[in-house]
Design a protein around this motif. Structure first.
Motif, PDB file in Angstrom:
ATOM      1  N   SER A  48       0.825  -1.212   0.000  1.00 59.58           N
ATOM      2  CA  SER A  48       0.000   0.000   0.000  1.00 59.58           C
ATOM      3  C   SER A  48       0.859   1.261   0.000  1.00 59.58           C
ATOM      4  O   SER A  48       0.554   2.215  -0.708  1.00 59.58           O
ATOM      5  CB  SER A  48      -0.934   0.000   1.205  1.00 59.58           C
ATOM      6  N   SER A  51       2.281   1.749  -3.444  1.00 59.71           N
ATOM      7  CA  SER A  51       1.224   2.191  -4.362  1.00 59.71           C
ATOM      8  C   SER A  51       0.868   3.650  -4.132  1.00 59.71           C
ATOM      9  O   SER A  51       0.724   4.423  -5.083  1.00 59.71           O
ATOM     10  CB  SER A  51      -0.021   1.319  -4.186  1.00 59.71           C
ATOM     11  N   THR A  54       3.580   5.956  -5.414  1.00 57.43           N
ATOM     12  CA  THR A  54       3.481   6.093  -6.873  1.00 57.43           C
ATOM     13  C   THR A  54       2.387   7.084  -7.243  1.00 57.43           C
ATOM     14  O   THR A  54       2.585   7.954  -8.087  1.00 57.43           O
ATOM     15  CB  THR A  54       3.184   4.717  -7.521  1.00 57.43           C
ATOM     16  N   VAL A 113       2.717  -8.054  -8.294  1.00 56.47           N
ATOM     17  CA  VAL A 113       3.203  -6.737  -7.849  1.00 56.47           C
ATOM     18  C   VAL A 113       4.615  -6.500  -8.381  1.00 56.47           C
ATOM     19  O   VAL A 113       4.916  -5.440  -8.950  1.00 56.47           O
ATOM     20  CB  VAL A 113       3.187  -6.625  -6.304  1.00 56.47           C
ATOM     21  N   THR A 116       4.699  -6.070 -12.274  1.00 55.15           N
ATOM     22  CA  THR A 116       4.017  -4.834 -12.674  1.00 55.15           C
ATOM     23  C   THR A 116       4.893  -3.624 -12.366  1.00 55.15           C
ATOM     24  O   THR A 116       5.072  -2.741 -13.215  1.00 55.15           O
ATOM     25  CB  THR A 116       2.654  -4.707 -11.969  1.00 55.15           C
ATOM     26  N   LYS A 117       5.448  -3.588 -11.168  1.00 54.00           N
ATOM     27  CA  LYS A 117       6.321  -2.465 -10.801  1.00 54.00           C
ATOM     28  C   LYS A 117       7.592  -2.454 -11.660  1.00 54.00           C
ATOM     29  O   LYS A 117       8.079  -1.398 -12.054  1.00 54.00           O
ATOM     30  CB  LYS A 117       6.684  -2.521  -9.314  1.00 54.00           C
ATOM     31  N   VAL A 140      -1.179   2.500 -14.625  1.00 51.61           N
ATOM     32  CA  VAL A 140      -0.432   2.594 -13.364  1.00 51.61           C
ATOM     33  C   VAL A 140      -1.405   2.725 -12.180  1.00 51.61           C
ATOM     34  O   VAL A 140      -1.233   2.073 -11.156  1.00 51.61           O
ATOM     35  CB  VAL A 140       0.567   3.770 -13.392  1.00 51.61           C
ATOM     36  N   SER A 144      -1.674  -0.244  -9.467  1.00 48.42           N
ATOM     37  CA  SER A 144      -1.254   0.111  -8.107  1.00 48.42           C
ATOM     38  C   SER A 144      -2.380  -0.079  -7.097  1.00 48.42           C
ATOM     39  O   SER A 144      -2.194  -0.693  -6.041  1.00 48.42           O
ATOM     40  CB  SER A 144      -0.767   1.558  -8.058  1.00 48.42           C
TER      41      SER A 144
END
Length: 164
Positions: A48, A51, A54, A113, A116-117, A140, A144
């Protein structure tokens, strides 16, 4: 093929260390195990925090993006909660330890995760202006908040198991 090799050679060493760690944790989650409450709380909070960082540092939070953000978070919360509530989890309330069944869900989520990141970081390194493009920005936001919601939803599911 050369692009893949260049990407891998320019990836910082700590990314490989992180990959090895999450691979190890994911493989361990395939077998039944006892997990202290503290460890169940750490991953949702870290995911979290990443995310939210970001979103608040790289995203233009206009009305549409807030709507997408909210919908993704709610979908993730519901899905994460339902995944966990339906799992046969036992809680040792005296020692604050959860007896978890084995399964592939944790492995898939943490790899989701990570990759994707990694993909977002790669795309931003190749084209720094990409975050100004609506489609990428929306991706994104969805990725996220969906992952953050999934992990927080799972945490709420663990709370449900504790209370029952």
């Amino acid at each position: 093929m050369e692009t893949i090799i260049q990407t891998l050679t320019h990836t910082p060493w700590w990314v490989y260390l992180l990959f090895a760690l999450i691979f190890y944790k994911g493989v361990r989650s395939l077998k039944p195990r006892a997990v202290p409450l503290k460890k169940l709380i750490i991953v949702p909070l870290v995911v979290s925090a990443i995310s939210l960082d970001t979103l608040f540092t790289q995203i233009n939070l206009n009305g549409f993006n807030v709507l997408i953000l909210s919908a993704s978070a709610v979908l993730g919360l519901i899905a994460g909660y339902l995944m966990t509530v339906r799992a046969p989890i036992e809680v040792d309330k005296e020692h604050l330890v959860y007896k978890m069944p084995g399964g592939i869900t944790t492995l898939l989520l943490i790899f989701g995760v990570f990759f994707t990141k990694y993909y977002i970081g790669y795309e931003k390194a190749v084209d720094p202006t990409l975050m100004q493009q609506d489609g990428f920005e929306t991706f994104v936001i969805i990725a996220s908040m969906l992952f953050a919601g999934l992990f927080i939803g799972k945490l709420l599911g663990y709370a449900y198991h504790y209370r029952k």
